[in-house]
Scaffold this motif. Structure first.
Motif, short mmCIF file in Angstrom:
data_model
loop_
_atom_site.label_atom_id
_atom_site.label_comp_id
_atom_site.label_asym_id
_atom_site.label_seq_id
_atom_site.Cartn_x
_atom_site.Cartn_y
_atom_site.Cartn_z
N ARG A 108 0.83 -1.21 0.00
CA ARG A 108 0.00 0.00 0.00
C ARG A 108 0.86 1.25 0.00
O ARG A 108 1.85 1.33 0.72
N LEU A 109 0.45 2.23 -0.79
CA LEU A 109 1.15 3.52 -0.84
C LEU A 109 0.56 4.46 0.20
O LEU A 109 -0.66 4.46 0.41
N PRO A 110 1.37 5.25 0.85
CA PRO A 110 0.84 6.19 1.85
C PRO A 110 0.08 7.33 1.17
O PRO A 110 0.41 7.71 0.04
N PRO A 111 -0.92 7.88 1.83
CA PRO A 111 -1.62 9.03 1.25
C PRO A 111 -0.71 10.25 1.22
O PRO A 111 0.14 10.42 2.09
N ARG A 112 -0.86 11.06 0.21
CA ARG A 112 -0.05 12.29 0.11
C ARG A 112 -0.79 13.47 0.72
O ARG A 112 -0.17 14.44 1.15
N SER A 113 -2.12 13.40 0.74
CA SER A 113 -2.92 14.48 1.31
C SER A 113 -4.19 13.88 1.90
O SER A 113 -4.49 12.71 1.69
N TYR A 114 -4.91 14.70 2.63
CA TYR A 114 -6.18 14.26 3.21
C TYR A 114 -7.19 15.40 3.17
O TYR A 114 -6.83 16.57 3.03
N ILE A 115 -8.45 15.04 3.28
CA ILE A 115 -9.55 16.01 3.21
C ILE A 115 -9.78 16.62 4.58
O ILE A 115 -9.75 15.91 5.60
N ILE A 116 -10.03 17.92 4.60
CA ILE A 116 -10.31 18.63 5.85
C ILE A 116 -11.58 19.45 5.64
O ILE A 116 -11.78 20.04 4.58
N GLU A 117 -12.45 19.46 6.65
CA GLU A 117 -13.66 20.27 6.59
C GLU A 117 -13.31 21.71 6.96
O GLU A 117 -12.55 21.95 7.89
N LEU A 118 -13.88 22.66 6.22
CA LEU A 118 -13.59 24.08 6.43
C LEU A 118 -14.82 24.79 6.98
O LEU A 118 -15.95 24.44 6.66
N ASP A 119 -14.57 25.81 7.77
CA ASP A 119 -15.63 26.61 8.37
C ASP A 119 -15.85 27.85 7.53
O ASP A 119 -14.92 28.64 7.31
N SER A 120 -17.08 28.06 7.07
CA SER A 120 -17.36 29.21 6.21
C SER A 120 -17.42 30.52 7.00
O SER A 120 -17.47 31.59 6.40
N ASN A 121 -17.41 30.46 8.32
CA ASN A 121 -17.43 31.68 9.13
C ASN A 121 -16.04 32.24 9.40
O ASN A 121 -15.92 33.35 9.87
N LYS A 122 -15.01 31.46 9.14
CA LYS A 122 -13.64 31.90 9.38
C LYS A 122 -13.10 32.65 8.17
O LYS A 122 -13.62 32.54 7.06
N ILE A 123 -12.04 33.43 8.41
CA ILE A 123 -11.36 34.09 7.31
C ILE A 123 -9.99 33.45 7.15
O ILE A 123 -9.42 32.92 8.11
N TYR A 124 -9.48 33.49 5.93
CA TYR A 124 -8.22 32.85 5.59
C TYR A 124 -7.37 33.83 4.80
O TYR A 124 -7.89 34.70 4.11
N GLN A 125 -6.06 33.65 4.86
CA GLN A 125 -5.13 34.45 4.06
C GLN A 125 -4.73 33.65 2.84
O GLN A 125 -4.44 32.45 2.94
N VAL A 126 -4.69 34.30 1.68
CA VAL A 126 -4.31 33.63 0.44
C VAL A 126 -2.79 33.60 0.34
O VAL A 126 -2.13 34.63 0.38
N LEU A 127 -2.24 32.37 0.21
CA LEU A 127 -0.80 32.22 0.01
C LEU A 127 -0.46 32.14 -1.47
O LEU A 127 0.55 32.68 -1.91
N ARG A 128 -1.28 31.44 -2.23
CA ARG A 128 -1.13 31.36 -3.69
C ARG A 128 -2.53 31.44 -4.28
O ARG A 128 -3.38 30.60 -4.03
#
Length: 107
Positions: free
Chosen positions: A48-68
């Motif tokens: 079996r190959l290890p996962p490279r990424s995983y899914i995360i649930e996001l909160d629509s009430n929070k604000i985020y900074q754009v890196l790219r």
């Protein structure tokens, strides 16, 4: 108005919620190797190959900074996914990749 690097954004309202993808950290990868999921063979008889990424649930009430604001990222072992943006979760410090059409400038 287009989203640019350094902008503060939030997620557009959605009925089913928002999901993003995070890359595995070395500690998470080591935990996966120690778990039962990594043991044995898959249906094709390969290890079996290890996962490279995983899914995360996001909160629509929070604000985020754009890196790219525009990126094409390979989140798994297949072809890269285009139409993505990399945002920073300011509480956890994680870089999260989301579809650009899910983002709007914060008010």
């Amino acid at each position: 108005m287009s989203i640019r690097k350094g902008d503060i954004v939030q997620l557009k309202p959605a009925v089913s919620g928002h999901r993003g993808r995070c890359f595995m950290t070395p500690d998470e990868l080591n935990d996966w190797y120690q778990s039962e999921q990594s043991k044995g063979m898959d249906c094709a008889g390969e290890t079996r190959l290890p996962p490279r990424s995983y899914i995360i649930e996001l909160d629509s009430n929070k604000i985020y900074q754009v890196l790219r604001a525009r990126c094409r990222v390979s989140l798994g072992y297949g072809n890269p996914t285009s139409g993505m943006a990399c945002i920073l979760d300011t509480q956890s410090g994680r870089e999260i990749y989301v579809k650009r059409d899910q983002l709007a400038l914060a008010k």
